[in-house]
Write a protein that holds these residues in place. Structure first.
Motif, PDB file in Angstrom:
ATOM      1  N   LEU A 139       6.464  31.430  29.884  1.00 19.17           N
ATOM      2  CA  LEU A 139       8.111  31.396  30.178  1.00 19.17           C
ATOM      3  C   LEU A 139       8.179  32.832  29.331  1.00 19.17           C
ATOM      4  N   ASP A 145       9.870  29.919  35.596  1.00 18.21           N
ATOM      5  CA  ASP A 145      11.254  30.073  34.938  1.00 18.21           C
ATOM      6  C   ASP A 145      11.727  28.972  33.988  1.00 18.21           C
ATOM      7  N   ALA A 147       9.793  25.814  31.498  1.00 18.47           N
ATOM      8  CA  ALA A 147       8.630  25.155  30.811  1.00 18.47           C
ATOM      9  C   ALA A 147       8.700  23.563  30.501  1.00 18.47           C
ATOM     10  N   ARG A 159      14.483  31.373  23.260  1.00 18.78           N
ATOM     11  CA  ARG A 159      14.258  30.366  24.009  1.00 18.78           C
ATOM     12  C   ARG A 159      15.472  29.119  23.562  1.00 18.78           C
ATOM     13  N   TYR A 270      13.841  27.073  28.144  1.00 19.03           N
ATOM     14  CA  TYR A 270      14.238  28.047  29.467  1.00 19.03           C
ATOM     15  C   TYR A 270      14.756  29.246  28.404  1.00 19.03           C
TER      16      TYR A 270
END
Length: 301
Positions: A139, A145, A147, A159, A270
């Motif tokens: 990622l 795009d 995980a 994240r 993401y």
């Protein structure tokens, strides 16, 4: 000519929808402006133009935190769908209509199958499945795009994660070991275990317990295959979600009930401000959450 405020869609552009959805997601004009790389006054003007064109108020700015009105919450659903469809259409024209889902082992079924099928049907985009030993690293490197993560290992900003549901844990050991003869394990006895840990994408490791409370002996492995073969070789026991019992078939291992273990969360990770298709990403997250809420994550016999 239609005058502003009459409730028609005249004059509404994609930039208005993008501005509104960014503010709605962040509940902040400041953070939304940072995401869109525009000034906060420009963002405020764009959202105000949208409200004027619609003749309704979408956001409540009366408190310290921006909140959606009831109408704004309803409009947000349609706005995100519109942006996702537009991005899918553009991507399709450019042969780029693909969202990459990274995973390390055993995608949960039927959740994954039903989520992917619904997303592809609704958007016209395609989901590519990408296996990586460390989906979070993939990622970060823009190799995927989204995980899929299992376990409670901390995920650091920028994240973000979205919780889907929880899985029960079971133990796994070598078939000819003394542990296998015991028939079951107790979570409270963890300090006495030799625990085999997948350091890249494992669901259970030292991070699962408060400091000093976990197993005293660890065998570290770098990926799922090393973890499984180490357990099969009698190096120690492993702890995995119960889905593994239905999906892993190895002649040298045995699964055992694990009493008192906390559930193992399943999450999607993401980067919200990365990539060229944020609305398509948001649409996948919406579908993933909906399918999980419908209880379709349990493994089918």
């Amino acid at each position: 000519m239609t005058t502003p405020g009459t409730g028609t869609a005249s004059g509404i552009e994609l930039r208005h929808l993008r501005a509104f959805t960014a503010v709605a997601r962040h509940r902040s004009f400041t953070r939304a402006a940072e995401e869109l790389l525009i000034t906060q006054p420009a963002l405020s003007r764009t959202v105000a133009q949208l409200e004027t064109a619609l003749g309704v108020r979408l956001l409540d700015r009366s408190s310290r935190h921006v909140e959606l009105t009831d109408t704004g919450a309803e409009f947000l659903v349609h706005s995100e769908r519109t942006l996702a469809s537009f991005e899918a259409a553009v991507a399709a024209a450019r042969h780029e209509s693909t969202l990459r889902l990274g995973f390390s082992w055993l995608l949960p079924d039927p959740w994954a199958r039903r989520t992917i099928a619904r997303f592809e049907r609704d958007t016209g985009a395609r989901v590519d499945l990408v296996r990586r030993d460390d989906p979070l690293d993939a990622l970060d490197r823009s190799a995927v795009d989204i995980a899929l993560l299992r376990g409670s290992r901390p995920v650091e900003p920028p994240r973000r994660t979205m919780h889907l549901y929880d899985e029960q844990r079971v133990a796994v050991c070598a078939r000819d070991s003394e542990t296998a003869e015991a028939g079951h394990l107790e979570w409270r006895d963890a300090a006495d275990w030799t625990l085999v840990v997948n350091t890249a994408s494992g669901t259970t490791g030292p991070w699962t317990w408060p400091e000093g409370d976990g197993p005293r002996r660890l065998v570290e492995t770098a990926n799922f295959d090393e973890w499984l073969e180490s357990v099969a070789a009698g190096r120690g026991i492993g702890i995995v979600p119960e889905v593994a019992e239905h999906r892993i078939h190895h002649p040298a291992v045995r699964f055992l009930p694990l009493t008192g273990a906390p559930p193992s969360p399943v999450r999607l990770a993401y980067l919200p401000d990365a990539g060229a298709r944020p609305a398509l990403l948001r649409r996948f997250l919406d579908v993933a959450r909906l399918v999980a809420a419908q209880g379709t994550h349990a493994a089918e016999a």
